[in-house]
Write an enzyme that holds these catalytic residues in place. Structure first.
Site, mmCIF file in Angstrom:
data_model
loop_
_atom_site.group_PDB
_atom_site.id
_atom_site.type_symbol
_atom_site.label_atom_id
_atom_site.label_comp_id
_atom_site.label_asym_id
_atom_site.label_seq_id
_atom_site.Cartn_x
_atom_site.Cartn_y
_atom_site.Cartn_z
ATOM 1 C CG HIS A 640 3.727 -8.738 0.480
ATOM 2 N ND1 HIS A 640 3.818 -7.689 -0.399
ATOM 3 C CD2 HIS A 640 3.543 -8.196 1.708
ATOM 4 C CE1 HIS A 640 3.700 -6.559 0.274
ATOM 5 N NE2 HIS A 640 3.530 -6.836 1.557
ATOM 6 C CG ASP A 693 4.050 -8.355 -3.757
ATOM 7 O OD1 ASP A 693 3.082 -9.085 -3.449
ATOM 8 O OD2 ASP A 693 4.578 -7.549 -2.966
ATOM 9 N N GLY A 785 2.992 4.495 2.959
ATOM 10 C CA GLY A 785 1.969 3.841 2.150
ATOM 11 C C GLY A 785 1.674 2.553 2.867
ATOM 12 C CB SER A 787 1.769 -4.203 2.324
ATOM 13 O OG SER A 787 3.077 -4.211 2.793
ATOM 14 N N GLY A 788 0.237 -3.373 -0.530
ATOM 15 C CA GLY A 788 -0.991 -3.643 -1.277
ATOM 16 C C GLY A 788 -1.707 -2.404 -1.751
#
Ligand SMILES: *[C@@H]1O[C@H](CO)[C@@H](O)[C@H](O)[C@H]1NC(C)=O
Ligand SMILES: *[C@@H]1O[C@H](CO)[C@@H](O)[C@H](O)[C@H]1NC(C)=O
Ligand SMILES: *[C@@H]1O[C@H](CO)[C@@H](O)[C@H](O)[C@H]1NC(C)=O
Ligand SMILES: *[C@@H]1O[C@H](CO)[C@@H](O)[C@H](O)[C@H]1NC(C)=O
Length: 836
Positions: A640, A693, A785, A787-788
């Site tokens: 994403h 994802d 955290g 994303s990714g």
């Protein structure tokens, strides 16, 4: 004596005069007497002859034992100490151990020490030698060590004799022992790790002068690691009327203090009673490590063993006038609020220091005192008699106290006393005070038993907001919560995960399996018949644990070729145990530089704690997504993160730049930057459900691994993370959707949540490609955290990439789990696309 010899020489017993003592436990002579009493007769004579022969054999045996082994039974015992000579005046030449003045006084001290020891039967018998190591001002303080060769079994008696000498007897001896008047003796046995045989030994001295600072470094720093098996001492001095400040700007030693360590003493000799602190491992420069002495001397020692040598340390030595404001503490405080802290906070306070603060607030108000940080050494005794903070008339605190510990007084006056003794220091405390109205201590808020005030909406929400859990007592829980019998409410997703969240096990009751079923470690139920049938029927394989058959058990390693290795920890030990090299592949991954942070409740990561963490930026903009390094050229991130939107072509490699080895976003210019050559999102990524994802990014050129840049290990395709398992997420707190991130890399521990439960909670949105995790129960800190970014799990001494931060509330919102891409499901895909 040549200082280079110290510590490596082994001196056998000074004489054999203790020999008679050693043999008294042998029964030979008594036997003889016994036999004689019975009177001679034929039998008697035979018995006597036989006995005689036996006695002779015994004596011969003893002699052999004596000459061959006896000296090994004596152990070398070294006592270090300092003593004050009250009838001498310090001269500068005493600083130089080669000067005639030093030698003359040293000889007098040694002669006098020897005659003092001669008064004690234990000490005179085993005495070997003494050596004066230094003198300092006041009138003259002598630092010495004395060596004894002590037979086995006598150590305690010798310890006691030395101790009683220091406390009682010295004064009595002083008149007849010689011209020097001794006073204030401190001595203790030297830790055996400081003089083990075969160690190379070195000694340096430095005198800090008013203006300039001195630098000390471990030998070889920064070009090569410190030497194995060495004992190095730095004797540091300042001018009279000053104290010394030692500030480490680099500190990187082996993590295990039993192997390599640095000790700092408030003395010129390694005497335990003046040991300030022992340190090992890694300290990041953002975690200041400074020490202040109580007088104008300090000793730093470095001890290393054979294995694993690290870069070492560099430290600055400066002197501070005893009148300097830097050392000042205590005083009068007033107004309706204010703050104060221990000297040198947030680094170590000096030994032998007393501070007193007198707080007085306007009449009619009461005082509430709060300690955001509190770390005061309890020494070896573990109670508040050594170092402490006393709120006079109220309480005495020591040790480590939880963040924001509170003390209130129902008065407008409060006196706070801080005291440190002569050894074992810590980082101290900071404190704030404010007034409150006697009638209403918590206006419009819930009052915790510990006097904190919390927002009423936080009551009974499953979180310990008070710190003492009083906001969670006697709760009526709503349907989304577990009603614990003890009156707590806990999020439903912690039911039956093997962790006792309620504290009374209510959340783990009735989780078991039916009869005829076996309960796996992850709480799954399988038929009893499937246990030990050679198939992994529990998802975590626990039905095959401990089965005696020829297959890979929990504790054994399975090679890629299916072979089982029974040797403990075959991975990455330099030997190809599998035959196909699979136990030795990818050995660079998942190892962090050891970090140590004792700041309680903090959630900044330490430098190099997550060397695989990457910060992805859209060119010339702040941080957007996280990623993890899996090889010199490949990163794993979330799909994403690389979906185009109306404005930005996130799917194009040219949009991005990757920063590796970054700790704080401010250090961007210093970190390693790479452009992106290609981006491979998973082709089944679904932007509505966030299924699959995951994406891969190839760097435009490979990176070189270092202390701050290392890959994380990829999990095996079969890996399953059972509910309740703790994992760590890290990142700067950004999401693709926006939201300001943190400057310093953040970390947080979260726990895996059972996916069935999670799926119910998230209205059926969870697929097998997703893993749910939430905050540890009872936590108070929000966590971030990106994303990714990585969800890392610790296993086999390494960190594995268990998940990729995907969607959900992370752990920022209470009672809502975060959703992570389940990396084991994509192991084959990663291999196919990257070869890693
Ligand atoms: C530290 O090293 C000692 C001796 O080498 C060893 O016995 C001990 O288990 C080690 N401790 C840790 C935590 O690794
Ligand atoms: C501690 O400091 C005081 C002065 O503040 C001094 O008189 C005393 O001798 C010191 N004690 C030790 C053990 O150094
Ligand atoms: C207390 O010290 C901590 C750690 O250094 C710091 O984060 C905090 O802001 C300080 N608080 C106060 C009120 O000084
Ligand atoms: C989750 O919990 C349910 C019972 O609530 C259990 O049947 C299931 O096996 C668990 N799933 C996992 C993956 O542990």
């Amino acid at each position: 004596m040549d200082p280079m010899d110290r510590g490596i020489r082994y001196t056998p017993g000074s004489s054999d005069k203790d020999w008679e003592q050693a043999d008294t436990f042998l029964p030979a002579s008594d036997n003889q007497k016994l036999e004689k009493k019975r009177g001679p007769g034929k039998v008697g004579i035979i018995v006597a002859v036989v006995t005689l022969a036996a006695v002779l054999a015994l004596i011969i045996g003893l002699l052999v034992w004596h000459f061959h082994f006896h000296k090994d039974l004596k152990s070398q015992k070294i006592y270090t100490g300092s003593l004050r000579i009250t009838n001498q005046v310090f001269v500068d030449a005493y600083e130089n151990s080669d000067s005639a003045e030093f030698k003359e006084l040293a000889n007098q001290v040694m002669a006098q020490l020897k005659s003092v020891y001669s008064e004690s039967p234990q000490l005179s018998k085993y005495y070997v030698r003494s050596e004066v190591q230094a003198f300092s001002e006041g009138s003259v303080i002598a630092y010495y060590e004395s060596e004894f060769a002590v037979p086995a079994g006598q150590e305690a008696a010798v310890d006691q004799a030395v101790n009683s000498l220091s406390v009682n007897k010295f004064r009595r001896f002083e008149e007849k022992q010689g011209p020097l008047v001794f006073d204030h003796i401190v001595s203790s046995a030297l830790d055996t790790r400081l003089f083990s045989k075969g160690r190379t030994s070195m000694r340096f001295t430095q005198h800090a002068k008013s203006s300039a600072e001195k630098i000390i470094t471990s030998p070889g720093f920064p070009d090569k690691p410190y030497a194995p098996d060495s004992f190095v001492q730095w004797q540091l001095r300042g001018d009279p009327g000053h104290v010394l400040k030692l500030s480490f700007d680099t500190f990187n030693l082996e993590e295990n203090c039993s192997n390599d360590f640095v000790r700092v003493y408030d003395s010129l000799v390694a005497v335990d009673k003046h040991l300030m602190e022992e340190e090992c491992g890694f300290y990041s420069p953002s975690n200041p490590l400074t020490f202040i002495s109580s007088r104008n001397v300090m000793l730093v020692t470095l001890v290393t063993n054979k294995e694993e040598n690290f870069p070492g340390f560099r430290a600055r030595v400066t002197q501070i006038s005893q009148d300097s404001s830097e050392l000042a503490c205590g005083g009068k405080l007033s107004g309706t609020s204010g703050s104060f802290k221990s000297p040198n906070f947030p680094s170590y306070y000096p030994p032998n220091k007393t501070c007193q603060w007198d707080i007085e607030v306007p009449d009619g108000k009461y005082i509430k005192l709060r300690f955001p940080k509190f770390m005061v050494s309890t020494g070896s005794l573990n109670h508040c008699s050594e170092d402490y903070v006393q709120i006079v008339g109220k309480s005495t605190l020591c040790g480590q106290q939880p963040a924001n510990t509170m003390v209130t007084v129902n008065s407008n006056k409060m006196t706070v006393v801080f005291k440190s003794d002569s050894s074992q220091v810590d980082r101290g405390f900071n404190a704030t005070y404010e007034v409150f109205e006697p009638t209403d201590p918590c206006p419009d808020k819930f009052q915790c038993d510990n006097k904190r005030c919390v927002n009423p909406s936080l009551r009974c929400d499953g979180w310990n907001d008070c710190g003492d859990s009083t906001d969670e007592r006697n709760c009526k829980c709503d349907a989304s919560m577990i009603q614990c019998r003890n009156g707590f409410c806990k999020p439903m997703f912690w039911r039956c995960d093997g962790v006792n969240d309620c504290g009374d096990d209510t959340d783990e009751l009735n989780c078991g399996c039916k009869s005829g079923e076996f309960q796996c470690k992850n709480n799954q139920c399988v038929s009893e018949k499937l246990k030990c049938d050679g198939n992994r029927d529990c998802k975590d394989g626990s039905d095959e644990d401990g089965c005696s058959r020829d297959m890979c058990k929990d504790s054994t390693f399975m090679c890629s070729n299916g072979k089982c290795i029974t040797k403990p920890n075959p991975m990455c030990d330099g030997q190809d145990d599998c035959g196909d090299g699979s136990d030795e592949s990818n050995c660079n991954c998942g190892k962090k530089a050891y970090t140590k942070s004792r700041i309680v409740g903090g959630q900044d990561a330490d430098v190099s704690e997550f060397p695989w963490q990457v910060s992805l930026h859209v060119k010339n903009t702040p941080h957007v997504c996280g990623a993890s390094i899996i090889s010199e050229q490949w990163l794993v991130t979330a799909a994403h993160c690389v979906q185009d939107d109306a404005k930005i072509k996130y799917s194009q490699p040219g949009t991005w730049e990757a920063y590796l080895g970054l700790h704080t976003q401010k250090e961007k210019p210093k970190s390693t930057k790479r452009l992106i050559k290609q981006i491979i999102p998973h082709k089944n990524y679904n932007s509505y459900t966030y299924d699959n994802d995951i994406a891969l990014m190839e760097l435009d050129s490979p990176v070189t691994f270092s202390e701050t840049i290392r890959p994380i290990c990829l999990p095996a395709a079969t890996d399953v993370y059972p509910a309740g398992e703790t994992v760590t997420i890290s990142g700067w707190g950004a999401t693709r959707e926006g939201g300001g991130g943190a400057t310093v890399l953040q970390k947080a521990n979260v726990r895996i949540i059972n996916s069935t439960v999670c799926d119910e909670l998230m209205s059926g949105q969870i697929t097998s490609r997703m893993t749910c995790a939430g905050v540890l129960s009872g936590g108070v800190d929000a966590c971030q955290g990106d994303s990714g970014g990585p969800m890392s799990i610790f296993s086999n001494e390494r960190m594995y990439l268990a998940g990729v931060v995907s969607w959900g509330d992370g752990c920022a919102r209470r009672n809502k789990p975060g959703i992570y891409t389940n990396v084991p499901k994509f192991r084959a895909w990663i291999k196919e696309k990257t070869g890693v």
